[in-house]
Design an enzyme around this catalytic site. Structure first.
Site, mmCIF file in Angstrom:
data_model
loop_
_atom_site.group_PDB
_atom_site.id
_atom_site.type_symbol
_atom_site.label_atom_id
_atom_site.label_comp_id
_atom_site.label_asym_id
_atom_site.label_seq_id
_atom_site.Cartn_x
_atom_site.Cartn_y
_atom_site.Cartn_z
ATOM 1 N N GLU A 167 -2.949 7.677 -8.219
ATOM 2 C CA GLU A 167 -3.329 8.184 -7.145
ATOM 3 C C GLU A 167 -2.235 9.330 -6.851
ATOM 4 O OE1 GLU A 167 -4.431 7.073 -2.609
ATOM 5 O OE2 GLU A 167 -5.527 5.916 -4.159
ATOM 6 N N CYS B 228 -1.018 2.542 -5.307
ATOM 7 C CA CYS B 228 0.386 2.345 -4.856
ATOM 8 C C CYS B 228 1.396 1.529 -5.673
ATOM 9 C CB CYS B 228 0.223 1.700 -3.544
ATOM 10 S SG CYS B 228 1.890 1.887 -2.598
#
Length: 503
Positions: free
Chosen positions: A392, A358
């Site tokens: 991600e 993140c």
């Protein structure tokens, strides 16, 4: 209100819209009305209606605008002198279910099949070797890797993983329900978007998640004060429900504690002694510092950071278990301390090879080049680890734009300087990017050509001109970069216990 593209109407048939005049009493969820937005009249859809302090307030989404601009508006900002659009009536669901169950066996047949299978299973499991099973109380304690991401989209599945403890008989799903769910999933349209449609979808959607429950959650905080900045949140974050009625939520910029009133916040600030993120400083230059924070050692601080970041990230779901993650926080320094600018989190051990879980630059520091520094620092760590890294997926809309810009700039600079050979493997090894990311960037720039039975990389004039214009702007504004020599860091080694969730 369901989106139009998910309806069963033919794509070429326009959906009839019912219009008319409305009053405050007849306004309902799904109605589209004209709302005053910064002195301009814009069409907006009402998503939620609440009574606050004795007055009705409406949570609206402006058409053709990103959903981060959704807001609560009072009744006097809605122009009731103009016609509104009433929501289309919902269609009965009997027709949908009849088509999916047309060729399916009857429910009684399926239940008989289920009983016969369970009886056969009991006969087989009667052997002494097969009775050595885990206790029922421990069956739910197994956690798959996919369900423990710190900020990952929540996905509910009905499949049984290999090696997992089977459920009890009374907990098994009905076969008919599973078949219905599979038929419904198969009947969902598989949308294919062109590049223009994808950009438009990102611009107006503001979210890359397909979880409609998360998308529809209403922003719950009006404003936050962090240091000398007052910021309007973009999305929902699970702060305490008591903060919903607060005009301002006060957040300590050093320990990230949150308060709904100014008096306890000022009392906390007089006692708070933290002046920097609670971790090891692994990088420092004249501009920024980076701190490495272990989520297992600083759980409260990292959980507060996740709550704060969720206000500005809509595409991932918050998890409180931060043990399996490292947080790399970037901060600027002055005489008062180190002020948090942004951060990225990283799994201690990623099976997929992700180097970022993140990433976020706080809104008050955006459009100043900090996002590119965060991305560059994440790849510098991957180089030290001698690994290829990739963020991600899925990325948010702003994250996707930031990574695309970084990938393009890095690859084009290497090709223009002639530092590496023009092949995908060498580009990936030099930049610590994965082959898929390099290939994706080259395809976006239209730099791949097929010649003499092989693909070659071509540095086009248009790409060179665009990069030269960017360099001219960087000379005027100034460009900051990460100095690898200033990084004092070795890849950490963790035990098996510190890499897992503390459940």
């Amino acid at each position: 209100m369901a989106p139009r593209e998910n309806s069963n109407e033919p794509s070429g048939t326009p959906v009839p819209v019912e219009r008319g005049f409305a009053t405050l009493q007849t306004l309902s969820v799904g109605v589209k009305a004209i709302v005053d937005k910064d002195g301009e009249k814009r069409k907006a859809e009402i998503l939620l209606i609440q009574t606050r302090r004795g007055k009705p307030t409406f949570y609206v989404h402006y058409e053709e605008f990103n959903k981060r601009l959704d807001e609560w508006v009072p009744a006097d900002r809605i122009d009731l002198s103009r016609e509104v659009e009433w929501p289309a009536p919902e269609k009965p669901e009997k027709k949908k279910s009849s088509s999916s169950q047309k060729n399916a066996p009857s429910k009684s047949d399926q239940k008989n099949l289920k009983r016969s299978r369970s009886k056969l299973d009991r006969e087989i499991s009667g052997t002494p070797e097969a009775t050595n099973l885990q206790p029922p109380g421990r069956a739910s304690s197994r956690v798959t890797k996919a369900s423990g991401k710190e900020n990952r989209e929540l996905v509910v599945t009905s499949e049984v993983l290999d090696g997992a403890t089977p459920k009890a008989e009374d907990e098994e799903l009905d076969l008919v329900d599973v078949q219905d769910a599979a038929a419904a999933a198969k009947a969902a349209p598989d949308h294919s978007y062109s590049r223009e449609d994808e950009i438009e979808k990102l611009r107006t959607g503001g979210s890359m998640t397909q979880n409609q429950t998360e998308i529809s959650r209403v922003r719950n905080l009006e404003k936050i004060q962090m240091g000398k900045f007052e910021v309007e949140p973009w999305y929902f974050s699970p702060y305490p429900i008591d903060f919903v009625d607060s005009d301002m939520v006060y957040i300590c910029e050093f320990c990230l504690s949150y308060f709904g009133e100014v008096t306890p916040f000022e009392r906390h600030r007089s006692k708070c002694t933290l002046l920097h993120p609670p971790g090891n400083e692994i990088y420092r230059d004249d501009y920024v510092s980076f701190f490495e924070i272990d989520g297992r050692r600083q759980r409260t601080w990292c959980r507060n950071l996740c709550l704060l970041s969720k206000l500005f990230l809509d595409h991932k779901t918050l998890y409180y278990d931060v043990d399996p993650f490292l947080f790399y926080c970037m901060a600027t320094r002055d005489e008062h301390g180190c002020h948090l600018v942004g951060y990225f989190s990283k799994e201690k051990e990623s099976a997929e090879g992700y180097n970022v879980a993140c990433i976020l630059t706080l809104p008050q520091y955006q459009r100043k080049g900090f996002g590119k520094l965060l991305i560059d620092f994440s790849y510098l760590l991957s180089k030290r680890e001698n690994k290829l890294g990739s963020p991600e997926k899925p990325l948010s809309d702003l994250g996707l734009l930031g990574y695309r810009a970084y990938w393009q700039e890095t690859i084009v600079d290497l090709l223009m300087d002639g530092k590496v050979e023009a092949n995908i493997e060498d580009l990936g090894a030099t930049t610590a990017m994965t082959t898929n990311d390099v290939l994706h960037t080259l395809q976006n720039l239209n730099m791949l050509r097929y010649s003499k039975n092989q693909h070659v990389i071509v540095l086009t004039d248009a790409v060179i001109e665009q990069r030269e214009r960017q360099k001219a702007k960087e000379k005027i504004k100034g460009k900051r970069s990460i100095d690898p020599e200033r990084l004092i860091w070795k890849p950490p080694v963790f035990s098996a216990a510190s890499r897992t969730w503390n459940w």
